[in-house]
Design a protein around this motif. Structure first.
Motif, PDB file in Angstrom:
ATOM      1  N   LEU A   1      32.934 -17.833  61.315  1.00 26.35           N
ATOM      2  CA  LEU A   1      33.408 -18.412  60.126  1.00 26.35           C
ATOM      3  C   LEU A   1      32.729 -19.721  59.685  1.00 26.35           C
ATOM      4  N   SER A   2      32.773 -20.640  60.730  1.00 26.38           N
ATOM      5  CA  SER A   2      32.075 -22.076  60.730  1.00 26.38           C
ATOM      6  C   SER A   2      30.907 -21.973  60.069  1.00 26.38           C
ATOM      7  N   ILE A   3      30.012 -21.070  60.712  1.00 25.52           N
ATOM      8  CA  ILE A   3      28.359 -21.097  60.294  1.00 25.52           C
ATOM      9  C   ILE A   3      28.482 -20.724  58.763  1.00 25.52           C
ATOM     10  N   PHE A   4      29.224 -19.550  58.523  1.00 23.58           N
ATOM     11  CA  PHE A   4      28.958 -19.192  56.999  1.00 23.58           C
ATOM     12  C   PHE A   4      29.626 -20.161  55.910  1.00 23.58           C
ATOM     13  N   LEU A   5      30.512 -21.004  56.439  1.00 25.59           N
ATOM     14  CA  LEU A   5      30.959 -22.015  55.556  1.00 25.59           C
ATOM     15  C   LEU A   5      29.937 -22.934  55.362  1.00 25.59           C
ATOM     16  N   ILE A   6      29.215 -23.276  56.354  1.00 20.45           N
ATOM     17  CA  ILE A   6      28.275 -24.488  56.058  1.00 20.45           C
ATOM     18  C   ILE A   6      27.150 -23.744  55.307  1.00 20.45           C
ATOM     19  N   LEU A   7      26.695 -22.526  55.907  1.00 25.75           N
ATOM     20  CA  LEU A   7      25.563 -21.922  54.970  1.00 25.75           C
ATOM     21  C   LEU A   7      25.678 -21.822  53.530  1.00 25.75           C
ATOM     22  N   LEU A   8      26.859 -21.113  53.232  1.00 26.01           N
ATOM     23  CA  LEU A   8      27.136 -20.861  51.986  1.00 26.01           C
ATOM     24  C   LEU A   8      27.492 -22.126  50.936  1.00 26.01           C
ATOM     25  N   ASN A   9      28.432 -23.027  51.692  1.00 24.74           N
ATOM     26  CA  ASN A   9      28.782 -24.220  50.706  1.00 24.74           C
ATOM     27  C   ASN A   9      27.894 -25.169  50.527  1.00 24.74           C
ATOM     28  N   ILE A  10      27.278 -25.538  51.380  1.00 28.69           N
ATOM     29  CA  ILE A  10      26.429 -26.844  51.288  1.00 28.69           C
ATOM     30  C   ILE A  10      25.476 -26.612  50.147  1.00 28.69           C
ATOM     31  N   PRO A  11      24.456 -25.506  50.200  1.00 26.64           N
ATOM     32  CA  PRO A  11      23.688 -25.332  49.032  1.00 26.64           C
ATOM     33  C   PRO A  11      24.128 -25.200  47.949  1.00 26.64           C
ATOM     34  N   LEU A  12      25.221 -24.653  47.683  1.00 29.68           N
ATOM     35  CA  LEU A  12      26.028 -24.632  46.300  1.00 29.68           C
ATOM     36  C   LEU A  12      26.418 -26.236  46.017  1.00 29.68           C
ATOM     37  N   PHE A  13      26.978 -27.080  46.893  1.00 33.74           N
ATOM     38  CA  PHE A  13      27.381 -28.466  46.541  1.00 33.74           C
ATOM     39  C   PHE A  13      25.893 -29.212  46.083  1.00 33.74           C
ATOM     40  N   LEU A  14      24.751 -28.911  46.853  1.00 41.31           N
ATOM     41  CA  LEU A  14      23.748 -29.705  46.415  1.00 41.31           C
ATOM     42  C   LEU A  14      23.252 -29.244  45.324  1.00 41.31           C
ATOM     43  N   TYR A  15      23.324 -27.869  44.947  1.00 46.81           N
ATOM     44  CA  TYR A  15      22.553 -27.504  43.638  1.00 46.81           C
ATOM     45  C   TYR A  15      23.569 -28.013  42.530  1.00 46.81           C
ATOM     46  N   GLY A  16      24.631 -28.336  42.830  1.00 46.32           N
ATOM     47  CA  GLY A  16      25.404 -28.959  41.635  1.00 46.32           C
ATOM     48  C   GLY A  16      25.537 -30.311  41.664  1.00 46.32           C
ATOM     49  N   MET A  17      24.702 -31.253  42.511  1.00 50.12           N
ATOM     50  CA  MET A  17      24.804 -32.683  42.536  1.00 50.12           C
ATOM     51  C   MET A  17      24.361 -33.210  41.561  1.00 50.12           C
ATOM     52  N   LYS A  18      23.493 -32.974  40.769  1.00 51.84           N
ATOM     53  CA  LYS A  18      22.942 -33.459  39.607  1.00 51.84           C
ATOM     54  C   LYS A  18      24.185 -33.619  38.554  1.00 51.84           C
ATOM     55  N   LYS A  19      24.873 -32.410  38.437  1.00 57.07           N
ATOM     56  CA  LYS A  19      25.884 -32.593  37.368  1.00 57.07           C
ATOM     57  C   LYS A  19      27.378 -33.173  37.756  1.00 57.07           C
ATOM     58  N   GLN A  20      27.558 -33.021  39.250  1.00 55.22           N
ATOM     59  CA  GLN A  20      28.815 -33.564  39.782  1.00 55.22           C
ATOM     60  C   GLN A  20      28.546 -35.051  40.411  1.00 55.22           C
ATOM     61  N   GLY A  21      27.407 -35.543  40.700  1.00 50.80           N
ATOM     62  CA  GLY A  21      27.392 -36.847  41.167  1.00 50.80           C
ATOM     63  C   GLY A  21      27.080 -37.014  42.591  1.00 50.80           C
ATOM     64  N   GLY A  22      26.433 -37.899  43.260  1.00 48.33           N
ATOM     65  CA  GLY A  22      26.410 -38.091  44.483  1.00 48.33           C
ATOM     66  C   GLY A  22      27.716 -38.154  45.375  1.00 48.33           C
ATOM     67  N   SER A  23      28.415 -38.904  44.926  1.00 46.25           N
ATOM     68  CA  SER A  23      29.682 -39.307  45.375  1.00 46.25           C
ATOM     69  C   SER A  23      30.723 -37.963  45.778  1.00 46.25           C
ATOM     70  N   PHE A  24      30.689 -37.151  44.682  1.00 43.86           N
ATOM     71  CA  PHE A  24      31.581 -35.934  44.776  1.00 43.86           C
ATOM     72  C   PHE A  24      30.748 -34.911  45.659  1.00 43.86           C
ATOM     73  N   THR A  25      29.415 -34.887  45.607  1.00 44.29           N
ATOM     74  CA  THR A  25      28.720 -33.932  46.749  1.00 44.29           C
ATOM     75  C   THR A  25      28.964 -34.355  48.086  1.00 44.29           C
ATOM     76  N   LEU A  26      28.877 -35.415  48.185  1.00 43.39           N
ATOM     77  CA  LEU A  26      28.948 -36.014  49.901  1.00 43.39           C
ATOM     78  C   LEU A  26      30.273 -36.012  50.308  1.00 43.39           C
ATOM     79  N   SER A  27      31.293 -36.147  49.415  1.00 43.92           N
ATOM     80  CA  SER A  27      32.537 -36.034  49.739  1.00 43.92           C
ATOM     81  C   SER A  27      32.991 -34.602  49.888  1.00 43.92           C
ATOM     82  N   ALA A  28      32.482 -33.479  49.045  1.00 46.12           N
ATOM     83  CA  ALA A  28      32.435 -32.171  49.435  1.00 46.12           C
ATOM     84  C   ALA A  28      31.849 -31.739  50.717  1.00 46.12           C
TER      85      ALA A  28
END
Length: 296
Positions: A61-88
């Protein structure tokens, strides 16, 4: 590197502490109540739980949480901002690490960790949903997120003609249908909907608070009398907005007034006594902010 340092400094130590608490609480809710009885969380977390079940044990579970979530957060970084992305990303990393520690380093049997729930699916669904909802709510309240699907909802929902909530709901419905098809049973996916509902309501309470106020818009021809009586009775101010009746063309005044739920009936009584023809609408408000102490 300097930009990342500035973002970390902007987030602050207290927020990092609370995001750590959020990730830890969420991990306990998922690993102690949902995973042992094969119930599913919502969003990317639920997707990760399903993938962990149907893939080799080395892909946890831990591996999939990282593999699936982090790319999505990075993809949304431009819209959400660096502070939110790093926090997430930090919150998900804590969630992933704590899940790994609980399930792999310190394996805990659900009957020991939760004697109330044991293997009762309904209790596990409720407890798991509430506890994971507390974690997700804390993450949102302190500027992060626990699930990348919410970021995708913000980006793509409007393009698809959906609200953010509808986008997330459609994703989860499809997820539970897939879960049922994969495991050849609908019992666990249906109980997982209970988990989703409990978590969703808990997130609302954590983010918006238990005590929600009511915003009243009172349309009346006797604004001065109503204003005076309400201000004397409740000891607070209000906002007056000039308006015109769409049908009659006569001048009216809209009084914008915020009360708590225990004051609603008294407010209605006062208004109806002064102006029986007054029109009142009530809207729930979650947060009230004041730039200064001056009353409007």
């Amino acid at each position: 590197m300097k930009k990342i340092t500035d973002i970390i400094r902007n987030i602050g130590a207290f927020r990092f502490i609370m995001l750590t608490v959020a990730g830890t609480v969420n991990a306990f809710g998922i690993t102690l109540f949902l995973t042992p009885v094969k119930l599913y969380d919502s969003g990317i977390s639920g997707t990760s739980m399903l993938l962990a079940q149907v893939t080799p044990a080395s892909l946890s579970l831990s591996i999939f949480l990282i593999l699936l979530n982090i790319p999505l957060f990075l993809y949304g970084m431009k819209k959400q901002g660096g502070s939110f992305t790093l926090s997430a990303i930090y919150t998900v990393a804590v969630y992933s690490l704590m899940s790994w520690l609980i399930t792999d380093v310190l394996p805990i049997d659900v009957s020991i960790a939760s004697p109330l729930a044991g293997t009762d699916l309904l209790l596990c669904a409720l407890f798991g949903g509430v506890i994971s909802g507390i974690g997700s709510g804390l993450a949102i309240r302190f500027g992060g997120a626990m699930d990348g699907i919410e970021v995708m909802a913000v980006i793509f929902a409007k393009r698809l003609g959906l609200s953010v909530g509808s986008f997330v709901m459609v994703y989860n419905v499809l997820l539970y249908i897939i879960c049922g098809a994969v495991i050849h049973s609908w019992i666990l996916p249906l109980y997982s909907i209970v988990t989703y509902g409990a978590a969703l309501k808990t997130v609302d309470y954590i983010v918006d608070g238990l005590q929600r106020e009511k915003a009243a818009m009172i349309i009346t021809a006797r604004p001065d009398d109503i204003k005076k009586q309400l201000m004397e009775e409740f000891g607070c101010g209000m906002t007056l907005i000039k308006a015109m009746g769409g049908y009659s063309g006569e001048e009216r005044t809209v009084l914008y007034f915020v009360v708590n739920r225990f004051q609603v009936m008294k407010m209605k009584g006062i208004v109806q006594k002064i102006d029986p023809l007054a029109y009142i609408t009530l809207t729930e408000v979650a947060d009230i902010f004041s730039i200064n102490q001056d009353r409007t």
